[in-house]
Enzyme design. Structure first.
Site, PDB file in Angstrom:
ATOM      1  N   LYS A   9       0.305   6.369   1.144  1.00 46.75           N
ATOM      2  CA  LYS A   9      -0.956   6.901   1.673  1.00 46.75           C
ATOM      3  C   LYS A   9      -1.105   6.499   3.130  1.00 46.75           C
ATOM      4  O   LYS A   9      -0.458   5.562   3.621  1.00 46.75           O
ATOM      5  CB  LYS A   9      -2.150   6.397   0.856  1.00 46.75           C
ATOM      6  CG  LYS A   9      -2.358   4.872   0.863  1.00 46.75           C
ATOM      7  CD  LYS A   9      -3.095   4.330   2.077  1.00 46.75           C
ATOM      8  CE  LYS A   9      -3.267   2.819   2.029  1.00 46.75           C
ATOM      9  NZ  LYS A   9      -3.767   2.237   3.313  1.00 46.75           N
ATOM     10  N   PRO A  23       8.102   1.481   3.290  1.00 45.63           N
ATOM     11  CA  PRO A  23       8.320   0.121   3.796  1.00 45.63           C
ATOM     12  C   PRO A  23       7.207  -0.831   3.383  1.00 45.63           C
ATOM     13  O   PRO A  23       6.100  -0.407   3.042  1.00 45.63           O
ATOM     14  CB  PRO A  23       8.358   0.314   5.314  1.00 45.63           C
ATOM     15  CG  PRO A  23       7.602   1.573   5.561  1.00 45.63           C
ATOM     16  CD  PRO A  23       7.834   2.444   4.370  1.00 45.63           C
ATOM     17  N   GLY A  38       0.848  -0.788   5.619  1.00 44.83           N
ATOM     18  CA  GLY A  38      -0.444  -0.122   5.545  1.00 44.83           C
ATOM     19  C   GLY A  38      -0.384   1.207   4.828  1.00 44.83           C
ATOM     20  O   GLY A  38      -1.265   2.054   5.000  1.00 44.83           O
ATOM     21  N   ALA A  57       0.344   1.372   1.264  1.00 44.61           N
ATOM     22  CA  ALA A  57       0.183   1.132  -0.174  1.00 44.61           C
ATOM     23  C   ALA A  57       1.505   1.158  -0.934  1.00 44.61           C
ATOM     24  O   ALA A  57       1.551   1.579  -2.093  1.00 44.61           O
ATOM     25  CB  ALA A  57      -0.798   2.143  -0.790  1.00 44.61           C
ATOM     26  N   THR A  76       1.070   1.618  -4.937  1.00 43.09           N
ATOM     27  CA  THR A  76       1.440   2.884  -5.561  1.00 43.09           C
ATOM     28  C   THR A  76       2.473   2.678  -6.668  1.00 43.09           C
ATOM     29  O   THR A  76       2.489   3.401  -7.667  1.00 43.09           O
ATOM     30  CB  THR A  76       1.928   3.892  -4.497  1.00 43.09           C
ATOM     31  OG1 THR A  76       1.966   5.198  -5.073  1.00 43.09           O
ATOM     32  CG2 THR A  76       3.282   3.519  -3.927  1.00 43.09           C
ATOM     33  N   ASP A  79      -5.970  -0.983  -3.581  1.00 42.40           N
ATOM     34  CA  ASP A  79      -5.579   0.402  -3.343  1.00 42.40           C
ATOM     35  C   ASP A  79      -5.046   1.104  -4.588  1.00 42.40           C
ATOM     36  O   ASP A  79      -4.785   2.310  -4.554  1.00 42.40           O
ATOM     37  CB  ASP A  79      -4.501   0.477  -2.254  1.00 42.40           C
ATOM     38  CG  ASP A  79      -5.046   0.193  -0.867  1.00 42.40           C
ATOM     39  OD1 ASP A  79      -6.274   0.287  -0.684  1.00 42.40           O
ATOM     40  OD2 ASP A  79      -4.244  -0.121   0.028  1.00 42.40           O
TER      41      ASP A  79
END
Length: 291
Positions: free
Chosen positions: A8, A90, A94, A96, A100, A132
Site C-alpha cells: 500500500k 521491501p 512504509g 505494509a 500485508t 495496518d
C-alpha cells in the site's frame, strides 16, 4: 492455498494527535499498489516458513506467525502449515510489507480451516497483529481513522502512474512517531484527497498530497528528502513519502517520464518500481503492468 499480499501507499497521512494510551490518532488515505508478495500455504506436521529473504524472524515478530498463533488461541485448532513466502515488497518501506503478509495468513487460514470468520471477526484478529493489517485484509482504497482500524472503502476514479523509490536506509515506525514535533507538524486534509480521487480530479489529488511523518523521517534519513526533491526536479507532478518511510512515490500521467524517472533513480536508490494503484474493475482504468 496461494495468496497475493498487496503493498500500500499513503496518499495522505495526518497524525492528528498523540492519545493518552500512547497510540496516535490518524487520518489516512491508503491505497493498494500493483506490487505484491506471494504466499503459498499447505498443511504440515509442524509450522515451517520458507522465504527468499533469509533474515525474516520465525517467531511472533513475524506477522505471519503472529496471525497463525492468534487464530490458534482463538479457535483451538491443531493443524500446522508449511508456508512459502516470495517477498517483493521491501522492509521498512512504509508500504505494509509485513502487515500485508499477516493479512494473507488470516485470509488463508479462514478458508483452509473453514473458520467461518466474517469481515468483522477478521478485522478483530487483524488489529491484534498490527495497525495496518485490517486495511490489508481487503486491499481496497480506504479513508482510515483511529490507529488504523476504522476503514471507509471507496472507488478511485483518478488514474495515474506511480514510481516507487526506496533509499538504502529504512525508517523505524516507532522512532518516526516518537520524534514527531507537534508544535510545527503539518496536517494535510485527507478528506479532500478522498474527494479528489473519487471525482477524477487529478489536480486535486496533487494539491492534497501530504504526510505529517515526513518531518521526522527527513531528519532520520535525509536521503528521503533528496529523493523527493530529485523526483520533482525530473518533472513528476507530485511526490510524497509513504507511511513512516522510507519509500517515496511520484505521480505522473506521462509513461515516457515514468520510464525516464526509473532509469535515473535506479542509480540512486535500493529499490525502484514502476506501477499504479491496484487495478479496479472500472472502464478506462490504467491497468497495464509495469513489473
Amino acid at each position: 492455498m496461494k495468496q497475493r499480499a498487496y503493498a500500500k501507499i499513503n496518499l495522505c497521512l495526518d497524525v492528528v494527535y498523540r492519545r493518552e494510551d500512547g497510540y496516535h490518532e490518524l487520518e489516512m488515505i491508503m491505497a493498494p499498489v500493483n506490487l505484491y508478495d506471494t504466499l503459498n500455504f499447505e498443511f504440515s506436521d509442524e509450522l515451517r516458513l520458507h522465504s527468499n529473504v533469509p533474515y525474516l524472524p520465525l517467531d511472533r515478530r513475524n506477522t505471519i506467525v503472529k496471525a497463525i498463533e492468534l487464530l490458534r488461541e482463538e479457535y483451538g485448532f491443531k493443524e500446522n502449515f508449511e508456508i512459502t513466502l516470495q517477498k517483493h515488497i521491501p522492509t521498512q518501506a512504509g508500504m505494509a510489507g509485513g502487515s500485508t503478509d499477516g493479512a494473507a495468513a488470516i485470509r488463508a487460514l479462514n478458508k483452509m480451516l473453514r473458520l467461518g470468520m466474517d469481515n468483522e471477526k477478521m478485522v478483530e484478529i487483524a488489529k491484534k497483529v498490527g495497525a495496518d493489517v485490517p486495511f490489508c485484509l481487503r486491499s481496497r482504497p480506504a479513508f482510515v481513522t483511529g490507529i488504523g482500524e476504522n476503514l471507509e472503502h471507496f472507488r478511485v476514479h483518478t488514474p495515474f502512474y506511480l514510481l516507487l523509490v526506496k533509499p538504502y536506509k529504512g525508517v523505524s515506525t516507532k522512532v518516526a512517531f516518537e520524534t514527531l514535533d507537534f508544535s510545527c507538524a503539518e496536517h494535510p486534509d485527507c478528506r479532500k484527497m478522498r474527494q479528489a480521487l473519487i471525482a477524477n480530479d487529478y489536480e486535486g489529488v496533487l494539491q492534497s498530497l501530504g504526510n505529517t511523518l515526513e518531518q521526522s523521517a527527513f531528519k532520520l534519513v535525509p536521503q528521503i528528502a533528496t529523493i523527493k526533491r530529485d523526483l520533482l526536479g525530473l518533472g513528476f507532478d507530485g511526490a510524497l513519502m509513504s507511511g513512516s518511510g522510507s519509500t517515496v512515490f511520484a505521480l505522473t500521467r506521462d509513461p515516457e517520464l515514468l520510464e525516464k524517472g526509473a532509469a535515473v533513480m535506479r542509480k540512486k536508490a535500493a529499490f525502484i518500481r514502476k506501477t499504479e494503484l491496484r487495478p479496479q474493475e472500472e472502464p478506462g482504468w490504467m491497468n497495464r503492468s509495469h513489473q
